[in-house]
Write an enzyme that holds these catalytic residues in place. Structure first.
Site, mmCIF file in Angstrom:
data_model
loop_
_atom_site.group_PDB
_atom_site.id
_atom_site.type_symbol
_atom_site.label_atom_id
_atom_site.label_comp_id
_atom_site.label_asym_id
_atom_site.label_seq_id
_atom_site.Cartn_x
_atom_site.Cartn_y
_atom_site.Cartn_z
ATOM 1 N N ASP A 21 -19.402 -15.862 -1.641
ATOM 2 C CA ASP A 21 -18.418 -14.842 -0.866
ATOM 3 C C ASP A 21 -16.797 -15.416 -1.125
ATOM 4 O O ASP A 21 -16.708 -16.581 -1.381
ATOM 5 C CB ASP A 21 -18.617 -15.201 0.671
ATOM 6 N N HIS A 38 -14.152 -10.849 -8.876
ATOM 7 C CA HIS A 38 -15.422 -10.794 -9.201
ATOM 8 C C HIS A 38 -15.890 -11.397 -10.787
ATOM 9 O O HIS A 38 -16.833 -11.933 -10.823
ATOM 10 C CB HIS A 38 -15.973 -9.179 -9.560
ATOM 11 N N LEU A 132 -35.888 -24.347 -13.955
ATOM 12 C CA LEU A 132 -35.186 -24.002 -12.498
ATOM 13 C C LEU A 132 -35.747 -22.537 -12.683
ATOM 14 O O LEU A 132 -35.579 -21.782 -13.390
ATOM 15 C CB LEU A 132 -33.807 -24.072 -12.968
#
Length: 244
Positions: A21, A38, A132
């Site tokens: 955020d 962004h 991962l």
């Protein structure tokens, strides 16, 4: 710092989830368009995924775009989808070389057909990787996920394939979109907000939360390590009496 985090006697979190955020506020503070925030956020994703792999985290989940984010202005959604396409084109080969498995959870039907195809190809390419397990939540909502799981089980009961009394927490959890990965041990939210915004509501029942004022584009490996350090200081009781 990495050596301190991984030193003997310390249990690393198996699964770290992050609510990313602050892209818009990062851009606004610099008098830049939200798109710039962004774009910078995508760089932070790249760095944090690399750090998670190097730290030995087995699972990392990133909340990229919520079901509610579809309410944003069309121009911003267009820019976000453009960045998603860019990420899928530019990063998947590197993720594959690094042994990272990518999967996406959420309502894909709302994504453009070409994005759905790119996601499917990326998941298939990286399916066997085990360094991962990276999950990205796109067009995702926790309440919606719970409804989907309940509907699946209701359909099984209605068809006579499942007895109602056979439904327990474990079975319900397996019917969630994240049914084959462990619940998060640690949830990090950036930008100073202190809520989970409809993210992994079922899965976060006993998750440790770390809220940081750092805006997502400024979130670095050091911030991830600091959050894990904070996790180590927590006394996780799961409803029992403290052992300390």
């Amino acid at each position: 710092m990495a050596e301190a985090i991984a030193r003997p006697g310390r249990t690393m979190p198996r699964h770290v989830a992050i609510i990313m955020d602050g892209n818009g506020r990062w851009a606004k503070s610099r008098s830049l368009p939200r798109t710039a925030g962004h774009r910078k956020g995508v760089e932070a994703v790249r760095d944090v995924v690399k750090a998670a792999r190097e730290l030995g985290l087995p699972y990392l989940t990133l909340f990229g775009f919520s079901a509610e984010n579809w309410r944003r202005p069309e121009t911003e959604i267009f820019d976000l989808m453009h960045l998603l396409r860019f990420y899928l084109r530019s990063e998947i080969a590197e993720l594959h070389r690094a042994g990272i498995r990518l999967r996406v959870v959420g309502d894909r039907t709302r994504l453009a057909a070409d994005i759905q195809a790119m996601i499917g190809n990326a998941e298939e390419m990286t399916r066997a990787n085990a360094e991962l397990k990276l999950t990205i939540a796109l067009s995702y909502g926790g309440r919606q996920e719970i409804v989907i799981a309940a509907r699946r089980l209701a359909e099984e009961v209605a068809a006579g394939r499942l007895a109602p009394e056979a439904i327990d927490e474990a079975l319900f959890a397996r019917n969630l979109l994240t049914g084959d990965i462990p619940d998060p041990d640690l949830l990090i939210r950036t930008s100073g907000e202190k809520r989970i915004s409809n993210f992994m509501l079922w899965q976060c029942a006993y998750t440790e939360f770390v809220f940081t004022d750092i805006l997502w584009p400024d979130f670095t490996r050091r911030e991830l390590e600091n959050a894990i350090e904070e996790f180590h200081r927590r006394d996780r009781r799961f409803g029992a009496v403290s052992s300390r």
